[in-house]
Write a protein that holds these residues in place. Sequence first.
Motif, PDB file in Angstrom:
ATOM      1  N   ARG A  10       0.832  -1.205   0.000  1.00 44.95           N
ATOM      2  CA  ARG A  10       0.000   0.000   0.000  1.00 44.95           C
ATOM      3  C   ARG A  10       0.869   1.259   0.000  1.00 44.95           C
ATOM      4  O   ARG A  10       0.574   2.234  -0.692  1.00 44.95           O
ATOM      5  N   HIS A  42      -6.144  -3.075  -2.890  1.00 46.92           N
ATOM      6  CA  HIS A  42      -5.474  -1.970  -2.189  1.00 46.92           C
ATOM      7  C   HIS A  42      -6.044  -0.623  -2.629  1.00 46.92           C
ATOM      8  O   HIS A  42      -6.269   0.269  -1.808  1.00 46.92           O
ATOM      9  N   SER A  44      -9.013  -0.043  -3.750  1.00 45.88           N
ATOM     10  CA  SER A  44     -10.362   0.090  -3.202  1.00 45.88           C
ATOM     11  C   SER A  44     -10.314   0.564  -1.746  1.00 45.88           C
ATOM     12  O   SER A  44     -11.092   1.433  -1.333  1.00 45.88           O
ATOM     13  N   THR A  45      -9.378   0.021  -0.975  1.00 43.62           N
ATOM     14  CA  THR A  45      -9.236   0.416   0.432  1.00 43.62           C
ATOM     15  C   THR A  45      -8.771   1.853   0.550  1.00 43.62           C
ATOM     16  O   THR A  45      -9.309   2.630   1.359  1.00 43.62           O
ATOM     17  N   LEU A  46      -7.801   2.234  -0.255  1.00 47.21           N
ATOM     18  CA  LEU A  46      -7.285   3.603  -0.216  1.00 47.21           C
ATOM     19  C   LEU A  46      -8.350   4.607  -0.633  1.00 47.21           C
ATOM     20  O   LEU A  46      -8.456   5.696  -0.060  1.00 47.21           O
ATOM     21  N   GLU A  47      -9.151   4.229  -1.630  1.00 53.90           N
ATOM     22  CA  GLU A  47     -10.214   5.129  -2.077  1.00 53.90           C
ATOM     23  C   GLU A  47     -11.320   5.225  -1.018  1.00 53.90           C
ATOM     24  O   GLU A  47     -11.853   6.300  -0.749  1.00 53.90           O
ATOM     25  N   ARG A  48     -11.637   4.103  -0.396  1.00 54.83           N
ATOM     26  CA  ARG A  48     -12.651   4.089   0.660  1.00 54.83           C
ATOM     27  C   ARG A  48     -12.238   4.985   1.828  1.00 54.83           C
ATOM     28  O   ARG A  48     -13.055   5.697   2.416  1.00 54.83           O
ATOM     29  N   ASP A  49     -10.952   4.960   2.161  1.00 52.18           N
ATOM     30  CA  ASP A  49     -10.445   5.750   3.285  1.00 52.18           C
ATOM     31  C   ASP A  49     -10.170   7.203   2.912  1.00 52.18           C
ATOM     32  O   ASP A  49      -9.739   7.992   3.756  1.00 52.18           O
ATOM     33  N   GLY A  50     -10.382   7.544   1.646  1.00 57.65           N
ATOM     34  CA  GLY A  50     -10.255   8.938   1.222  1.00 57.65           C
ATOM     35  C   GLY A  50      -8.867   9.378   0.821  1.00 57.65           C
ATOM     36  O   GLY A  50      -8.619  10.571   0.644  1.00 57.65           O
ATOM     37  N   TYR A  51      -7.934   8.417   0.644  1.00 57.79           N
ATOM     38  CA  TYR A  51      -6.548   8.786   0.334  1.00 57.79           C
ATOM     39  C   TYR A  51      -6.280   8.909  -1.161  1.00 57.79           C
ATOM     40  O   TYR A  51      -5.282   9.527  -1.556  1.00 57.79           O
ATOM     41  N   ALA A  74      -4.113  12.582   1.541  1.00 59.79           N
ATOM     42  CA  ALA A  74      -2.894  11.767   1.482  1.00 59.79           C
ATOM     43  C   ALA A  74      -1.628  12.584   1.685  1.00 59.79           C
ATOM     44  O   ALA A  74      -0.558  12.017   1.901  1.00 59.79           O
TER      45      ALA A  74
END
Length: 211
Positions: A10, A42, A44-51, A74
Amino acid sequence: MNRPIELSTREQIVHMLKTKAPLTAKDITNELQITEMAVRRHLSTLERDGYIESFTVRQTMGRPTAVYRLSELASGFFPKTYHTLTLDLLGELEQESGEEMINHLFELRKSKLEKKYTTNMTGLPLAEKVVLLTKLQNENGYMAECEESEDGNFVIKEHNCPISHIANQYKHACHCELELFKSLLQVDVNRTECLSTGGSKCSYVISQSKG
């Protein structure tokens, strides 16, 4: 001998998007030599968390493709030296004009914030003022929380100080924050703990009655 820092997948993706964005999932897959499914997980997770943010780019041939770039959030992943520059500039100003000029700048900042916040606080009960002030401090990065103590007073606790590097050297910054709280709340406020003097947080006890 210095060993290279090993980054997680990540972290590697974030670094790639910082230096080479915009990138597609395929671009990242080719660079990291892992499966595209893992890359998309990865992303998808970064986008979900707003990064990261995604947007669609139309191709001359074939279907539109999703590409990725970092979001403003970010930026916190990457080192900043703003405080070093600020301290250098304040140091130069202090040499040229003396400590009084530095203190005057902090007083001007306090007055500006006072004018900005007073309108929304005028006429509110003390409890609502405390909640609003806590919210404003949180928006400015202080990681603040408030509570009502058993004796009927209120306590604001700030677990972070965005200007800690400055406050550690120029204590008048802390003085101005305390005076700002007193002015906005229109009651007696006492600081019982301070990050700049070695405390684990900045803590303010707010009396129900005027001091």
